[in-house]
Design a protein around this motif. Structure first.
Motif, PDB file in Angstrom:
ATOM      1  N   GLU A 134     -13.160 -11.429   8.839  1.00 40.63           N
ATOM      2  CA  GLU A 134     -13.131  -9.841   8.207  1.00 40.63           C
ATOM      3  C   GLU A 134     -12.321  -9.898   7.097  1.00 40.63           C
ATOM      4  OE1 GLU A 134     -16.035  -7.553  11.257  1.00 40.63           O
ATOM      5  OE2 GLU A 134     -14.499  -9.105  12.295  1.00 40.63           O
ATOM      6  N   THR A 135     -13.114  -8.594   6.439  1.00 42.79           N
ATOM      7  CA  THR A 135     -11.769  -7.955   5.592  1.00 42.79           C
ATOM      8  C   THR A 135     -11.651  -6.724   6.259  1.00 42.79           C
ATOM      9  OG1 THR A 135     -14.540  -6.839   4.357  1.00 42.79           O
ATOM     10  CG2 THR A 135     -13.400  -9.046   3.506  1.00 42.79           C
ATOM     11  N   VAL A 136     -11.061  -5.781   5.886  1.00 38.33           N
ATOM     12  CA  VAL A 136     -10.763  -4.284   6.281  1.00 38.33           C
ATOM     13  C   VAL A 136     -11.596  -3.986   5.824  1.00 38.33           C
ATOM     14  CG1 VAL A 136      -9.055  -2.858   6.129  1.00 38.33           C
ATOM     15  CG2 VAL A 136      -8.080  -4.765   6.220  1.00 38.33           C
ATOM     16  N   SER A 137     -12.301  -4.137   5.519  1.00 36.44           N
ATOM     17  CA  SER A 137     -13.326  -3.478   4.976  1.00 36.44           C
ATOM     18  C   SER A 137     -14.975  -3.584   5.135  1.00 36.44           C
ATOM     19  CB  SER A 137     -13.973  -3.101   2.987  1.00 36.44           C
ATOM     20  OG  SER A 137     -12.756  -3.514   2.399  1.00 36.44           O
ATOM     21  N   GLN A 138     -14.807  -4.795   5.688  1.00 44.24           N
ATOM     22  CA  GLN A 138     -16.162  -4.273   7.200  1.00 44.24           C
ATOM     23  C   GLN A 138     -15.037  -4.003   7.949  1.00 44.24           C
ATOM     24  OE1 GLN A 138     -16.155  -9.132   6.367  1.00 44.24           O
ATOM     25  NE2 GLN A 138     -17.529  -9.384   5.144  1.00 44.24           N
ATOM     26  N   LEU A 139     -14.295  -4.739   8.601  1.00 43.78           N
ATOM     27  CA  LEU A 139     -13.757  -4.210   9.784  1.00 43.78           C
ATOM     28  C   LEU A 139     -14.095  -2.404  10.126  1.00 43.78           C
ATOM     29  CD1 LEU A 139     -10.497  -6.330  10.764  1.00 43.78           C
ATOM     30  CD2 LEU A 139     -12.097  -6.128  12.123  1.00 43.78           C
ATOM     31  N   LEU A 140     -14.040  -1.533   9.327  1.00 39.07           N
ATOM     32  CA  LEU A 140     -14.110  -0.240   9.215  1.00 39.07           C
ATOM     33  C   LEU A 140     -15.625   0.097   9.052  1.00 39.07           C
ATOM     34  CD1 LEU A 140     -10.768   0.409   6.962  1.00 39.07           C
ATOM     35  CD2 LEU A 140     -11.230   1.162   8.859  1.00 39.07           C
ATOM     36  N   GLU A 141     -16.039  -0.811   8.223  1.00 43.03           N
ATOM     37  CA  GLU A 141     -17.472  -0.220   8.472  1.00 43.03           C
ATOM     38  C   GLU A 141     -18.411  -0.603   9.199  1.00 43.03           C
ATOM     39  OE1 GLU A 141     -21.059   0.409   6.891  1.00 43.03           O
ATOM     40  OE2 GLU A 141     -19.013   0.809   5.747  1.00 43.03           O
ATOM     41  N   SER A 142     -17.157  -1.500  10.685  1.00 37.58           N
ATOM     42  CA  SER A 142     -18.092  -1.425  11.553  1.00 37.58           C
ATOM     43  C   SER A 142     -17.814  -0.407  13.125  1.00 37.58           C
ATOM     44  CB  SER A 142     -17.216  -2.836  12.790  1.00 37.58           C
ATOM     45  OG  SER A 142     -16.224  -2.522  12.624  1.00 37.58           O
ATOM     46  N   THR A 177       3.669  -4.093  14.812  1.00 35.68           N
ATOM     47  CA  THR A 177       2.771  -3.363  13.982  1.00 35.68           C
ATOM     48  C   THR A 177       1.705  -2.609  14.308  1.00 35.68           C
ATOM     49  OG1 THR A 177       1.976  -3.821  11.499  1.00 35.68           O
ATOM     50  CG2 THR A 177       1.293  -5.047  13.436  1.00 35.68           C
ATOM     51  N   GLY A 178       1.102  -1.899  13.431  1.00 33.55           N
ATOM     52  CA  GLY A 178       0.412  -1.922  14.262  1.00 33.55           C
ATOM     53  C   GLY A 178      -0.163   0.500  14.110  1.00 33.55           C
ATOM     54  N   SER A 179      -0.745   0.679  14.583  1.00 33.21           N
ATOM     55  CA  SER A 179      -1.372   2.225  13.813  1.00 33.21           C
ATOM     56  C   SER A 179      -1.858   3.349  15.075  1.00 33.21           C
ATOM     57  CB  SER A 179      -1.633   2.545  12.446  1.00 33.21           C
ATOM     58  OG  SER A 179      -1.594   3.880  12.618  1.00 33.21           O
ATOM     59  N   HIS A 180      -2.310   3.834  14.637  1.00 30.53           N
ATOM     60  CA  HIS A 180      -3.025   5.063  16.049  1.00 30.53           C
ATOM     61  C   HIS A 180      -5.008   4.952  15.694  1.00 30.53           C
ATOM     62  CE1 HIS A 180      -3.872   8.302  12.564  1.00 30.53           C
ATOM     63  NE2 HIS A 180      -2.252   7.509  12.063  1.00 30.53           N
ATOM     64  N   LEU A 181      -5.867   5.407  16.516  1.00 30.49           N
ATOM     65  CA  LEU A 181      -6.763   6.000  16.033  1.00 30.49           C
ATOM     66  C   LEU A 181      -7.511   6.785  16.056  1.00 30.49           C
ATOM     67  CD1 LEU A 181      -8.142   2.247  18.118  1.00 30.49           C
ATOM     68  CD2 LEU A 181      -8.282   2.902  15.346  1.00 30.49           C
ATOM     69  N   PRO A 230      -6.773   4.420  11.577  1.00 28.15           N
ATOM     70  CA  PRO A 230      -7.468   2.947  11.578  1.00 28.15           C
ATOM     71  C   PRO A 230      -7.175   1.963  10.549  1.00 28.15           C
ATOM     72  CG  PRO A 230      -8.996   4.725  11.962  1.00 28.15           C
ATOM     73  CD  PRO A 230      -8.066   5.415  11.361  1.00 28.15           C
ATOM     74  N   LEU A 231      -6.744   2.203   9.450  1.00 24.69           N
ATOM     75  CA  LEU A 231      -6.001   0.599   8.549  1.00 24.69           C
ATOM     76  C   LEU A 231      -5.348   0.868   8.434  1.00 24.69           C
ATOM     77  CD1 LEU A 231      -7.144   0.130   5.382  1.00 24.69           C
ATOM     78  CD2 LEU A 231      -4.881   1.413   4.276  1.00 24.69           C
ATOM     79  N   GLY A 232      -4.318   1.498   9.483  1.00 22.87           N
ATOM     80  CA  GLY A 232      -3.195   0.413   9.967  1.00 22.87           C
ATOM     81  C   GLY A 232      -3.481  -0.629  10.789  1.00 22.87           C
ATOM     82  N   VAL A 233      -4.623  -0.495  11.670  1.00 22.69           N
ATOM     83  CA  VAL A 233      -5.100  -1.117  13.430  1.00 22.69           C
ATOM     84  C   VAL A 233      -5.779  -2.000  12.241  1.00 22.69           C
ATOM     85  CG1 VAL A 233      -6.280  -1.140  15.131  1.00 22.69           C
ATOM     86  CG2 VAL A 233      -4.845   0.512  14.354  1.00 22.69           C
ATOM     87  N   VAL A 244       6.879  -2.678  12.253  1.00 24.50           N
ATOM     88  CA  VAL A 244       6.310  -2.109  10.807  1.00 24.50           C
ATOM     89  C   VAL A 244       4.834  -1.380  11.035  1.00 24.50           C
ATOM     90  CG1 VAL A 244       5.625  -3.359   8.080  1.00 24.50           C
ATOM     91  CG2 VAL A 244       7.414  -4.224   9.498  1.00 24.50           C
ATOM     92  N   GLU A 245       4.768  -0.393  10.352  1.00 23.87           N
ATOM     93  CA  GLU A 245       3.237   0.581  10.204  1.00 23.87           C
ATOM     94  C   GLU A 245       2.732   0.479   8.535  1.00 23.87           C
ATOM     95  OE1 GLU A 245       1.296   4.512  12.096  1.00 23.87           O
ATOM     96  OE2 GLU A 245       3.827   4.264  12.124  1.00 23.87           O
ATOM     97  N   LEU A 246       1.282   0.037   8.401  1.00 28.26           N
ATOM     98  CA  LEU A 246       0.727   0.561   6.820  1.00 28.26           C
ATOM     99  C   LEU A 246       0.083   1.341   7.276  1.00 28.26           C
ATOM    100  CD1 LEU A 246      -1.080  -2.328   5.401  1.00 28.26           C
ATOM    101  CD2 LEU A 246      -2.408  -0.799   6.143  1.00 28.26           C
ATOM    102  N   HIS A 247      -0.251   1.561   6.218  1.00 28.32           N
ATOM    103  CA  HIS A 247      -0.913   3.528   6.501  1.00 28.32           C
ATOM    104  C   HIS A 247      -0.969   3.521   5.054  1.00 28.32           C
ATOM    105  CE1 HIS A 247      -1.825   7.576   7.708  1.00 28.32           C
ATOM    106  NE2 HIS A 247      -1.436   6.808   8.898  1.00 28.32           N
ATOM    107  N   VAL A 248      -2.473   4.602   5.333  1.00 29.16           N
ATOM    108  CA  VAL A 248      -2.947   5.165   3.909  1.00 29.16           C
ATOM    109  C   VAL A 248      -2.066   5.674   2.989  1.00 29.16           C
ATOM    110  CG1 VAL A 248      -3.985   6.819   5.451  1.00 29.16           C
ATOM    111  CG2 VAL A 248      -4.733   5.767   2.679  1.00 29.16           C
ATOM    112  N   GLU A 249      -1.534   5.551   2.100  1.00 28.80           N
ATOM    113  CA  GLU A 249      -0.764   6.734   1.444  1.00 28.80           C
ATOM    114  C   GLU A 249      -1.070   8.407   0.813  1.00 28.80           C
ATOM    115  OE1 GLU A 249       1.526   8.284  -2.888  1.00 28.80           O
ATOM    116  OE2 GLU A 249       0.375   6.706  -2.830  1.00 28.80           O
ATOM    117  N   GLN A 250      -0.574   8.982   1.585  1.00 25.37           N
ATOM    118  CA  GLN A 250      -0.482  10.471   1.644  1.00 25.37           C
ATOM    119  C   GLN A 250       0.229  11.126   0.937  1.00 25.37           C
ATOM    120  OE1 GLN A 250      -0.221   9.579   6.441  1.00 25.37           O
ATOM    121  NE2 GLN A 250      -2.229  11.414   6.442  1.00 25.37           N
ATOM    122  N   GLY A 251      -0.335  11.126  -0.025  1.00 21.13           N
ATOM    123  CA  GLY A 251      -0.117  11.493  -1.796  1.00 21.13           C
ATOM    124  C   GLY A 251      -0.456  10.716  -3.060  1.00 21.13           C
TER     125      GLY A 251
END
Length: 399
Positions: free
Chosen positions: A2-10, A72-76, A88-91, A183-190
Motif C-alpha cells: 500500500e502507498t502512503v496515500s492509500q493508508l491515509l485514505e483508509s 521510527t514513528g510519530s503520533h495519531l 498520521p503521515l509519519g506513522v 528518526v521521525e518523519l513529519h509533514v513540514e509545518q511551514g
C-alpha cells in the motif's frame, strides 16, 4: 504493497470534525482509539510484533525487541480541527517504508520498531509530547497523573479506563535503552520547502517553546444591571492582554507568541465573567529570550488587569528548550538524502523530547500551502510516496 496515500485514505473518515472542519482526534477519544486499532491491525498484517508499554506508547517490532534498535514513528492524535497529515503521515510512512525495505530484500542487522506516541499535541490534557515526556522522565509522573481535560477527567482515570496502570507511569529505562537511533518523519509545518524543488528536507533543530496559562480574575455580575463604571470585567482585561501579547512578540525578532484558547467562566451571554483563562504559546530560538518574553507579557498583563480592577496569575504548563538534533545522525540522514535541504522548525515533536536522551533526527515532507494545525494542511500524493522512499533510504542506511 500500500502507498502512503492509500493508508491515509483508509483512515480518512476517522475523527472528522463537522463543526470545525478537519479532524479532532484527542488522545484516548473514540477517534484516536480507532486509529490506534488501525495501526495495530496494519502492523499485524506486516508480521510486526506489537506491544503497548506502561506509558501508553505502542511499539511494533520487526525483529525481537532489543537494546540499540532503530526506531521510527510519530503520533495519531490531533489538535481540534487539525489536518490529515500532522502525525498520521509519519506513522503511515513508517509502515510503507517497511514494505519498501522488504521489497528491496533488506535483511536488517538490528531490530526496527515503529512507535506511536500518545498525546503529542497536548490537545486534551494540556501538555504536549506527554508520552515521550513520561518515557524519558521529562515530566513528573504525579503531575501527569493529575492533569485534567476540559470535562475534569484526570489523565490517570482516563488511562486506567484504557487498560493502563497510572501508578506505573514514568521514566522507562528499559524502553529507552531499546532506542539506538530515533528518526521521525513529519509533514513540514511551514513553507521552507516551497512549491518547487526537493519534496524532502532534513531537520536540524526545534525552537524553544512552552505553554503558560494566564488566569484573569474579576467580579462576576449581571450584564443588565451592572453599570459600566461599576465593573471589574476580566474579559475586557483579557482582550487587552491578547493585544499586548501580539505587540510584545512582534517587537522581538524571530519571536512567536499566540493566544489560541480562551475560556470565560461561567461563560453565559448575559453574564460578566468572574474569571477568564488564556493559554499562551511562546517560542524563540534563544531560551533566555523566550523567558524574557514571558516575563514581559506577564508584567504587562498585571498592569492591564489592575487598571480594570482585576488580578492575573501566570502558571507554566510545559516548556522545552531549543533542541539541536544529533550531529552525527543528521550527517547520516543528509548522506542518505543527497540534495535535501536542512531546515529548522518552530513546531514541537516527540523527536525533540527524545533528542535529550537518544540520538534523534527528523525528515520533513513538503506542505505546499505551509498551513498546518488546520484543515488546509496538505501533502501531494507523490510527495508522500517520496517521503516514504526517503525514510526507507535512511532506515536502510542505519540498519
Amino acid at each position: 504493497m500500500e502507498t502512503v496515500s492509500q493508508l491515509l485514505e483508509s483512515i480518512s473518515d476517522v475523527g472528522r470534525d463537522t463543526v470545525r472542519g478537519g479532524y479532532s482526534r484527542p488522545v484516548y477519544s473514540t477517534a484516536e482509539l480507532d486509529l490506534r486499532g488501525w495501526f495495530v491491525e496494519q502492523a499485524g498484517r506486516r508480521g510486526l510484533e506489537v506491544e503497548t508499554d506502561r506509558n501508553g506508547i505502542i511499539w511494533a517490532w520487526w525483529g525481537a525487541p532489543e537494546k540499540g534498535a532503530l526506531v521510527t514513528g510519530s503520533h495519531l492524535d490531533s489538535v481540534p480541527g487539525g489536518g490529515a497529515f500532522d502525525g498520521p503521515l509519519g506513522v503511515a510512512s513508517a509502515l510503507a517504508a517497511v514494505d519498501v525495505l522488504r521489497q528491496r530484500g533488506v535483511q536488517p542487522n538490528r531490530s526496527l520498531a515503529i512507535t506511536v506516541f500518545p498525546e503529542e499535541e497536548g490537545s486534551r490534557f494540556g501538555v504536549a509530547c506527554l508520552g515521550s515526556r513520561l518515557l524519558t522522565g521529562a515530566i513528573d509522573p504525579d503531575k501527569a497523573r493529575n492533569l485534567r481535560d476540559a470535562d475534569g477527567n484526570t489523565f490517570a482515570d482516563v488511562s486506567r479506563g484504557n487498560a493502563l496502570d497510572p501508578e506505573h507511569f514514568g521514566r522507562d529505562e528499559e524502553a529507552l535503552a531499546r532506542i539506538g537511533d530515533f528518526v521521525e518523519l513529519h509533514v513540514e509545518q511551514g513553507r521552507g520547502l516551497g512549491e518547487e524543488g526537493p519534496a524532502i528536507a532534513v531537520g536540524s533543530s526545534i525552537l524553544g517553546h512552552g505553554r503558560w496559562k494566564l488566569t484573569v480574575s474579576g467580579q462576576g455580575n449581571h450584564a443588565g444591571t451592572t453599570l459600566m463604571q461599576d465593573r471589574a470585567d476580566p474579559m475586557v482585561a483579557a482582550a487587552q492582554i491578547i493585544l499586548a501579547v501580539q505587540k510584545t512578540a512582534a517587537a522581538q525578532p524571530d519571536a512567536r507568541a499566540t493566544v489560541g484558547r480562551l475560556e470565560p467562566i461561567p461563560g453565559g451571554t448575559n453574564v460578566i465573567a468572574s474569571r477568564v483563562q488564556l493559554w499562551l504559546d511562546v517560542r524563540h530560538p534563544e531560551d533566555a529570550v523566550t523567558a524574557a518574553l514571558v516575563e514581559a507579557i506577564h508584567g504587562k498583563a498585571q498592569k492591564i488587569a489592575a487598571f480594570e480592577g482585576c488580578s492575573v496569575t501566570l502558571t507554566e504548563e510545559s516548556y522545552s528548550g531549543t533542541v539541536h538534533f544529533d550531529a552525527a545522525l543528521q550527517r547520516q540522514l543528509e548522506n542518505a538524502l543527497p540534495g535535501a535541504p536542512v531546515l529548522a522548525t518552530g513546531a514541537g515533536h516527540d523527536a525533540g523530547v527524545l533528542a535529550g536522551y537518544v540520538p534523534s533526527g527528523m525528515i520533513f515532507v513538503r506542505n505546499p500551502t505551509g498551513i498546518s494545525h488546520s484543515p488546509e494542511e496538505h501533502v501531494e500524493d507523490d510527495d508522500a510516496d517520496a517521503g516514504a522512499g526517503a525514510l526507507a533510504d535512511v532506515l536502510e542506511g542505519l540498519l
